[in-house]
Motif scaffolding. Structure first.
Motif, PDB file in Angstrom:
ATOM      1  N   LYS A 154      38.855   5.170 -26.093  1.00 48.77           N
ATOM      2  CA  LYS A 154      38.607   6.391 -25.316  1.00 48.77           C
ATOM      3  C   LYS A 154      39.685   7.425 -25.640  1.00 48.77           C
ATOM      4  N   GLN A 155      40.912   6.981 -25.812  1.00 45.66           N
ATOM      5  CA  GLN A 155      42.013   7.894 -26.139  1.00 45.66           C
ATOM      6  C   GLN A 155      41.774   8.568 -27.493  1.00 45.66           C
ATOM      7  N   ASP A 156      41.344   7.813 -28.496  1.00 47.61           N
ATOM      8  CA  ASP A 156      41.057   8.409 -29.807  1.00 47.61           C
ATOM      9  C   ASP A 156      39.918   9.424 -29.706  1.00 47.61           C
ATOM     10  N   TYR A 157      38.883   9.082 -28.953  1.00 45.09           N
ATOM     11  CA  TYR A 157      37.756   9.999 -28.755  1.00 45.09           C
ATOM     12  C   TYR A 157      38.247  11.284 -28.085  1.00 45.09           C
ATOM     13  N   ASP A 158      39.003  11.130 -26.999  1.00 46.19           N
ATOM     14  CA  ASP A 158      39.516  12.297 -26.271  1.00 46.19           C
ATOM     15  C   ASP A 158      40.451  13.136 -27.141  1.00 46.19           C
ATOM     16  N   ASN A 159      41.288  12.476 -27.943  1.00 38.95           N
ATOM     17  CA  ASN A 159      42.198  13.206 -28.834  1.00 38.95           C
ATOM     18  C   ASN A 159      41.432  13.995 -29.894  1.00 38.95           C
ATOM     19  N   LEU A 160      40.356  13.418 -30.403  1.00 37.24           N
ATOM     20  CA  LEU A 160      39.533  14.139 -31.376  1.00 37.24           C
ATOM     21  C   LEU A 160      38.946  15.384 -30.731  1.00 37.24           C
ATOM     22  N   GLU A 161      38.382  15.225 -29.544  1.00 32.32           N
ATOM     23  CA  GLU A 161      37.787  16.372 -28.869  1.00 32.32           C
ATOM     24  C   GLU A 161      38.842  17.450 -28.592  1.00 32.32           C
TER      25      GLU A 161
ATOM     26  N   ILE B  57      29.768   9.585 -39.140  1.00 30.53           N
ATOM     27  CA  ILE B  57      28.768   8.752 -38.476  1.00 30.53           C
ATOM     28  C   ILE B  57      29.394   7.377 -38.310  1.00 30.53           C
ATOM     29  N   HIS B  58      29.559   6.972 -37.091  1.00 34.09           N
ATOM     30  CA  HIS B  58      30.264   5.749 -36.700  1.00 34.09           C
ATOM     31  C   HIS B  58      31.569   5.571 -37.464  1.00 34.09           C
ATOM     32  N   GLY B  59      32.354   6.640 -37.514  1.00 38.78           N
ATOM     33  CA  GLY B  59      33.644   6.609 -38.198  1.00 38.78           C
ATOM     34  C   GLY B  59      34.794   6.322 -37.251  1.00 38.78           C
ATOM     35  N   GLY B  60      35.957   6.079 -37.844  1.00 35.30           N
ATOM     36  CA  GLY B  60      37.175   5.982 -37.048  1.00 35.30           C
ATOM     37  C   GLY B  60      37.576   7.384 -36.621  1.00 35.30           C
ATOM     38  N   LEU B  61      37.995   7.559 -35.392  1.00 30.68           N
ATOM     39  CA  LEU B  61      38.265   8.893 -34.884  1.00 30.68           C
ATOM     40  C   LEU B  61      39.750   9.156 -34.655  1.00 30.68           C
ATOM     41  N   SER B  62      40.611   8.231 -35.043  1.00 28.70           N
ATOM     42  CA  SER B  62      42.039   8.419 -34.799  1.00 28.70           C
ATOM     43  C   SER B  62      42.686   9.185 -35.944  1.00 28.70           C
ATOM     44  N   LYS B  63      43.880   9.689 -35.674  1.00 24.07           N
ATOM     45  CA  LYS B  63      44.677  10.350 -36.705  1.00 24.07           C
ATOM     46  C   LYS B  63      46.125  10.001 -36.473  1.00 24.07           C
ATOM     47  N   SER B  64      46.949  10.270 -37.447  1.00 27.17           N
ATOM     48  CA  SER B  64      48.376  10.019 -37.336  1.00 27.17           C
ATOM     49  C   SER B  64      48.975  10.894 -36.239  1.00 27.17           C
ATOM     50  N   ALA B  65      49.774  10.296 -35.377  1.00 29.69           N
ATOM     51  CA  ALA B  65      50.367  11.029 -34.253  1.00 29.69           C
ATOM     52  C   ALA B  65      51.316  12.126 -34.711  1.00 29.69           C
ATOM     53  N   ASP B  66      51.852  12.016 -35.924  1.00 25.59           N
ATOM     54  CA  ASP B  66      52.799  13.035 -36.395  1.00 25.59           C
ATOM     55  C   ASP B  66      52.108  14.232 -37.060  1.00 25.59           C
ATOM     56  N   ARG B  67      50.786  14.226 -37.121  1.00 26.73           N
ATOM     57  CA  ARG B  67      50.066  15.372 -37.687  1.00 26.73           C
ATOM     58  C   ARG B  67      49.635  16.287 -36.553  1.00 26.73           C
ATOM     59  N   ALA B  68      50.167  17.494 -36.559  1.00 31.10           N
ATOM     60  CA  ALA B  68      49.875  18.456 -35.500  1.00 31.10           C
ATOM     61  C   ALA B  68      48.450  18.982 -35.604  1.00 31.10           C
ATOM     62  N   ASN B  69      47.897  19.362 -34.471  1.00 27.30           N
ATOM     63  CA  ASN B  69      46.591  20.025 -34.457  1.00 27.30           C
ATOM     64  C   ASN B  69      46.765  21.442 -34.989  1.00 27.30           C
TER      65      ASN B  69
END
Length: 100
Positions: free
Chosen positions: A41-48, A9-21
């Protein structure tokens, strides 16, 4: 450690770029304030993208007309309508996740 569900809930949505999905085997609820300036927007899109690629059982709920601290009555960004809705969504999620 097995986890049944996670909530942001209203958290940070980014992750380390070196961690694979990878596969996501837990239920996920993200409640995101539409006017949250701390999430790009990029962090949001990357999470999705991560959730989709991981075939997660997820929900992303965007709360309108509110910023990062929309659930805090002490904040200028407080939105009582969205805070109540966020609480109800959380209770629904927990009911589903914790029901045995």
């Amino acid at each position: 450690m097995p986890v049944t569900g996670v909530v942001s809930i209203h958290g940070g949505l980014s992750k380390s770029a070196d961690r694979a999905n990878g596969p996501i085997n837990t239920k996920v609820l993200v409640q995101h304030p539409a006017e949250d300036k701390s999430v790009s927007k990029q962090d949001y899109d990357n999470l999705e993208k991560e959730l989709k690629e991981g075939k997660a059982d997820y929900q992303i709920i965007t709360n309108a007309n509110c910023g990062h601290t929309f659930t805090n009555p002490e904040s200028a960004e407080y939105n009582p309508v969205m805070a109540r809705r966020a609480w109800q969504h959380l209770l629904l999620f927990l009911d589903e996740v914790l029901r045995k």
